[in-house]
Design a protein around this motif. Sequence first.
Motif, PDB file in Angstrom:
ATOM      1  N   GLN A 110      -1.863 -11.965   2.570  1.00  0.00           N
ATOM      2  CA  GLN A 110      -2.234 -10.742   2.506  1.00  0.00           C
ATOM      3  C   GLN A 110      -0.761 -10.039   3.093  1.00  0.00           C
ATOM      4  OE1 GLN A 110      -5.179  -9.063   3.212  1.00  0.00           O
ATOM      5  NE2 GLN A 110      -5.856 -10.674   2.092  1.00  0.00           N
ATOM      6  N   LEU A 111      -0.534  -8.877   2.482  1.00  0.00           N
ATOM      7  CA  LEU A 111       0.556  -7.958   2.541  1.00  0.00           C
ATOM      8  C   LEU A 111       0.916  -7.738   3.965  1.00  0.00           C
ATOM      9  CD1 LEU A 111       0.520  -5.655  -0.412  1.00  0.00           C
ATOM     10  CD2 LEU A 111       2.362  -7.338  -0.030  1.00  0.00           C
ATOM     11  N   LYS A 112       1.921  -7.942   4.650  1.00  0.00           N
ATOM     12  CA  LYS A 112       2.282  -7.605   5.963  1.00  0.00           C
ATOM     13  C   LYS A 112       3.216  -6.214   5.905  1.00  0.00           C
ATOM     14  CE  LYS A 112      -0.219 -10.434   8.116  1.00  0.00           C
ATOM     15  NZ  LYS A 112      -1.360 -10.248   8.517  1.00  0.00           N
ATOM     16  N   ALA A 113       3.886  -5.993   4.797  1.00  0.00           N
ATOM     17  CA  ALA A 113       5.019  -5.279   4.674  1.00  0.00           C
ATOM     18  C   ALA A 113       5.536  -5.167   3.398  1.00  0.00           C
ATOM     19  CB  ALA A 113       6.272  -5.169   5.691  1.00  0.00           C
ATOM     20  N   PHE A 114       5.838  -4.015   2.738  1.00  0.00           N
ATOM     21  CA  PHE A 114       6.371  -3.937   1.220  1.00  0.00           C
ATOM     22  C   PHE A 114       7.333  -2.653   1.284  1.00  0.00           C
ATOM     23  CE2 PHE A 114       2.514  -1.360   1.218  1.00  0.00           C
ATOM     24  CZ  PHE A 114       2.911  -0.204   0.369  1.00  0.00           C
ATOM     25  N   THR A 115       8.246  -2.664   0.161  1.00  0.00           N
ATOM     26  CA  THR A 115       9.161  -1.691   0.114  1.00  0.00           C
ATOM     27  C   THR A 115       8.762  -1.013  -1.239  1.00  0.00           C
ATOM     28  OG1 THR A 115      10.913  -2.789   1.357  1.00  0.00           O
ATOM     29  CG2 THR A 115      11.642  -1.223  -0.092  1.00  0.00           C
ATOM     30  N   LEU A 116       8.918   0.226  -1.350  1.00  0.00           N
ATOM     31  CA  LEU A 116       8.556   1.080  -2.670  1.00  0.00           C
ATOM     32  C   LEU A 116       9.997   1.786  -2.756  1.00  0.00           C
ATOM     33  CD1 LEU A 116       6.507   2.161  -4.569  1.00  0.00           C
ATOM     34  CD2 LEU A 116       6.374   4.212  -3.030  1.00  0.00           C
ATOM     35  N   LYS A 117      10.346   1.417  -3.941  1.00  0.00           N
ATOM     36  CA  LYS A 117      11.622   2.084  -4.642  1.00  0.00           C
ATOM     37  C   LYS A 117      11.241   3.148  -5.247  1.00  0.00           C
ATOM     38  CE  LYS A 117      16.157   0.938  -6.744  1.00  0.00           C
ATOM     39  NZ  LYS A 117      16.969  -0.036  -7.399  1.00  0.00           N
ATOM     40  N   THR A 118      11.719   4.279  -5.111  1.00  0.00           N
ATOM     41  CA  THR A 118      11.632   5.456  -5.738  1.00  0.00           C
ATOM     42  C   THR A 118      12.976   5.901  -6.611  1.00  0.00           C
ATOM     43  OG1 THR A 118      12.265   7.250  -3.998  1.00  0.00           O
ATOM     44  CG2 THR A 118       9.956   6.567  -4.074  1.00  0.00           C
ATOM     45  N   LYS A 174      14.639   3.922  -0.849  1.00  0.00           N
ATOM     46  CA  LYS A 174      13.700   2.961  -0.479  1.00  0.00           C
ATOM     47  C   LYS A 174      12.995   3.093   0.601  1.00  0.00           C
ATOM     48  CE  LYS A 174      16.542  -0.858  -2.567  1.00  0.00           C
ATOM     49  NZ  LYS A 174      17.055  -2.161  -2.497  1.00  0.00           N
ATOM     50  N   LEU A 175      11.668   2.923   0.546  1.00  0.00           N
ATOM     51  CA  LEU A 175      10.648   3.336   1.749  1.00  0.00           C
ATOM     52  C   LEU A 175       9.984   2.021   2.097  1.00  0.00           C
ATOM     53  CD1 LEU A 175       9.280   6.874   0.429  1.00  0.00           C
ATOM     54  CD2 LEU A 175      11.252   6.293   2.058  1.00  0.00           C
ATOM     55  N   LYS A 176      10.012   1.806   3.414  1.00  0.00           N
ATOM     56  CA  LYS A 176       9.299   0.563   3.731  1.00  0.00           C
ATOM     57  C   LYS A 176       7.930   1.000   4.471  1.00  0.00           C
ATOM     58  CE  LYS A 176      13.308  -2.339   4.582  1.00  0.00           C
ATOM     59  NZ  LYS A 176      14.179  -3.066   5.530  1.00  0.00           N
ATOM     60  N   PHE A 177       6.899   0.113   3.979  1.00  0.00           N
ATOM     61  CA  PHE A 177       5.492   0.507   4.715  1.00  0.00           C
ATOM     62  C   PHE A 177       4.852  -0.598   5.295  1.00  0.00           C
ATOM     63  CE2 PHE A 177       6.257   3.626   1.350  1.00  0.00           C
ATOM     64  CZ  PHE A 177       5.944   4.883   1.982  1.00  0.00           C
ATOM     65  N   LYS A 178       3.775  -0.479   6.101  1.00  0.00           N
ATOM     66  CA  LYS A 178       3.009  -1.553   6.687  1.00  0.00           C
ATOM     67  C   LYS A 178       1.562  -1.110   6.178  1.00  0.00           C
ATOM     68  CE  LYS A 178       6.138  -3.335  10.448  1.00  0.00           C
ATOM     69  NZ  LYS A 178       6.231  -3.196  11.715  1.00  0.00           N
ATOM     70  N   PRO A 179       0.593  -1.840   6.352  1.00  0.00           N
ATOM     71  CA  PRO A 179      -0.589  -1.483   5.770  1.00  0.00           C
ATOM     72  C   PRO A 179      -1.248  -0.319   6.628  1.00  0.00           C
ATOM     73  CG  PRO A 179      -0.460  -3.805   5.730  1.00  0.00           C
ATOM     74  CD  PRO A 179       0.839  -3.595   6.266  1.00  0.00           C
ATOM     75  N   MET A 180      -0.985  -0.574   8.185  1.00  0.00           N
ATOM     76  CA  MET A 180      -1.607   0.397   8.873  1.00  0.00           C
ATOM     77  C   MET A 180      -0.988   1.977   8.824  1.00  0.00           C
ATOM     78  SD  MET A 180      -4.100  -0.789  10.371  1.00  0.00           S
ATOM     79  CE  MET A 180      -4.452   0.552  11.558  1.00  0.00           C
ATOM     80  N   GLU A 181       0.038   2.030   7.894  1.00  0.00           N
ATOM     81  CA  GLU A 181       0.729   3.167   7.598  1.00  0.00           C
ATOM     82  C   GLU A 181       0.435   4.155   6.325  1.00  0.00           C
ATOM     83  OE1 GLU A 181       4.857   2.346   9.589  1.00  0.00           O
ATOM     84  OE2 GLU A 181       4.785   1.982   7.720  1.00  0.00           O
ATOM     85  N   ILE A 182      -0.452   3.280   5.526  1.00  0.00           N
ATOM     86  CA  ILE A 182      -0.835   3.911   4.378  1.00  0.00           C
ATOM     87  C   ILE A 182      -2.341   3.554   4.069  1.00  0.00           C
ATOM     88  CG2 ILE A 182       1.309   3.130   3.201  1.00  0.00           C
ATOM     89  CD1 ILE A 182      -0.405   0.907   1.843  1.00  0.00           C
TER      90      ILE A 182
END
Length: 230
Positions: free
Chosen positions: A60-68, A72-80
């Motif tokens: 299960q994903l716990k956190a990930f980074t989205l590069k635009t 670079k933006l870091k997200f956790k599941p509860m933030e999306i």
Amino acid sequence: MRILTLLTFFALAYSSTQAQFFVQKLPQSEILNSEKAYVITNAGDTIRGRISGASQSNGQLKAFTLKTDEEKLKFKPMEIRSVAVVPGMGANYEDMALITTIKRASDTTFLKLVETEWVIFERIQLPTKRESYALVQLVNPGFDSKIKVYANPEANETSTLSSESMMLTGGDDTSHFISVNGERPTLIKKGKYKKEGFAQLFGGCDALNDEEPKWKYFAKHIFIYDQKCE
């Protein structure tokens, strides 16, 4: 021997053309192998880019980074609300049955829906006594306006059918999470579908009156309900 194998393959394909399937499942570990991605935040904003890093635990994903293009933006599941990716050419799907495409072709409208290149993971509240949330894959994108069906990461599978080195039919999951009209997801199981689940979900839909209440047609039932029922 090869001719016999091919004849067996197409005979099995023909006998199964009335079945419908959900989109293929993609392990969350494959999110790093995506070509492009987008995130929908809790505020409803859509941010596009690609996944450049991720951390996981027990699949299960716990956190990930989205590069635009800018940052670079870091997200956790509860933030999306959701994250969607277009898997790369080498992505390892969980189910790769060879007959799946032939089965899908029994309805061209259905085929167009399940051939979407995007794999979508949505954050849901799990149907457990303790309040818990997780990102899970939406397996009926495009025909999910009334009932959303999610892959249950802990679901077992029914048996598969193979010939020599080819897997002809993939095992069907024995359970799914479903959300009806945006309500909290519940668990639906193969063992209770024929006697209870089918009637509870589709009892008021005339378009499904003549359908067999069998688990292997669950995706087909969801599709008909989405397209033809109020």
